[in-house]
Enzyme design. Structure first.
Site, PDB file in Angstrom:
ATOM      1  N   VAL A 159       0.949  -1.178  -0.065  1.00  0.00           N
ATOM      2  CA  VAL A 159      -0.067   0.141   0.097  1.00  0.00           C
ATOM      3  C   VAL A 159       0.875   1.160   0.024  1.00  0.00           C
ATOM      4  CG1 VAL A 159      -1.968   1.188   1.161  1.00  0.00           C
ATOM      5  CG2 VAL A 159      -1.781  -1.284   1.191  1.00  0.00           C
ATOM      6  N   PRO A 160       1.244   1.678  -1.145  1.00  0.00           N
ATOM      7  CA  PRO A 160       2.290   2.882  -1.373  1.00  0.00           C
ATOM      8  C   PRO A 160       2.246   3.989  -0.816  1.00  0.00           C
ATOM      9  CG  PRO A 160       0.966   2.677  -3.490  1.00  0.00           C
ATOM     10  CD  PRO A 160       0.338   1.620  -2.351  1.00  0.00           C
ATOM     11  N   CYS A 161       2.181   4.152   0.468  1.00  0.00           N
ATOM     12  CA  CYS A 161       1.927   5.311   1.189  1.00  0.00           C
ATOM     13  C   CYS A 161       3.132   6.294   1.042  1.00  0.00           C
ATOM     14  CB  CYS A 161       1.579   5.180   2.796  1.00  0.00           C
ATOM     15  SG  CYS A 161       0.074   4.816   3.061  1.00  0.00           S
ATOM     16  N   HIS A 162       4.489   5.978   0.519  1.00  0.00           N
ATOM     17  CA  HIS A 162       5.431   6.639   0.059  1.00  0.00           C
ATOM     18  C   HIS A 162       5.147   7.791  -0.999  1.00  0.00           C
ATOM     19  CE1 HIS A 162       5.779   3.165  -2.595  1.00  0.00           C
ATOM     20  NE2 HIS A 162       6.254   4.095  -3.413  1.00  0.00           N
ATOM     21  N   ARG A 163       3.846   7.376  -1.650  1.00  0.00           N
ATOM     22  CA  ARG A 163       3.624   8.290  -2.874  1.00  0.00           C
ATOM     23  C   ARG A 163       2.723   9.577  -2.532  1.00  0.00           C
ATOM     24  NH1 ARG A 163       1.846   2.881  -6.703  1.00  0.00           N
ATOM     25  NH2 ARG A 163       4.078   2.260  -6.901  1.00  0.00           N
TER      26      ARG A 163
END
Length: 193
Positions: A159-163
């Site tokens: 779940v790419p919360c880095h984006r």
């Protein structure tokens, strides 16, 4: 009990809502450690899919986090070379353009699931903001709650919360796994600020 979807974004996904019955279920959790260019990686699975991906400097604190998260579970180590899901996650970290398709066992509140779904729809190489996600939810005043949902995400990279960045397009200090990991992940995805 409310209905729970079986699929999110095309991935097999068992949704846990955080209700008391979810927290008292004794279940089997298997985990493996891997090393990536971002440090130690702990990947844990239930019988339904990937339930946790944690990143850190070394294995001991990650194991502690896992045991705290699943106090009633039968948590057992697996074997790295035999764990295909872990291999796929590590390959995705190193080359995000490959994409990632793994079964998920997402656990969180309904609001968190809505936030995570929006984040999972952000394409590789793009970013969004906490404010934009709050607007997509139809609740523009929930920017802080969106940030809290990101920090509660236990599926690093998957779940790419880095984006998700702050409104001024600067990398925020809110990224759970640290500023340097966020910078490295976005550089691999060739995000230009």
């Amino acid at each position: 009990m409310p209905d729970r979807p079986d699929y999110i974004n095309g991935d097999a996904c068992h949704v846990m809502t955080g209700y008391p019955e979810d927290r008292t279920t004794t279940e089997a959790i298997r985990y493996v450690f891997a090393h990536s260019s971002l440090g130690a990686l702990l990947l844990a699975t239930s019988d339904k899919g990937v339930v946790t991906v944690l990143m850190g400097a070394d294995a001991v604190p990650l194991t502690k986090l896992l045991l705290e998260r699943f106090p009633l579970a039968d948590v057992q180590p697996g074997h790295w070379p035999e764990d295909e899901l872990a291999m796929r996650v590590v390959h995705f970290i190193e080359r995000p353009s490959r994409g990632l398709n793994v079964p998920l066992d997402l656990r969180g509140s309904r609001f968190q699931h809505r936030v995570w779904q929006i984040i999972r729809d952000i394409p590789v190489g793009e970013t969004s903001t906490y404010t934009a996600i709050a607007r997509q939810l139809g609740a523009p005043t929930t920017e802080r709650a969106v940030g809290l949902a990101c920090s509660a995400n236990e599926l690093a990279v998957v779940v790419p919360c880095h984006r998700v960045v702050d409104e001024n397009a600067q990398l925020g200090s809110r990224y759970r796994w640290g500023h340097s990991r966020q910078t490295a992940l976005l550089a691999r995805e060739k995000v230009i600020f």
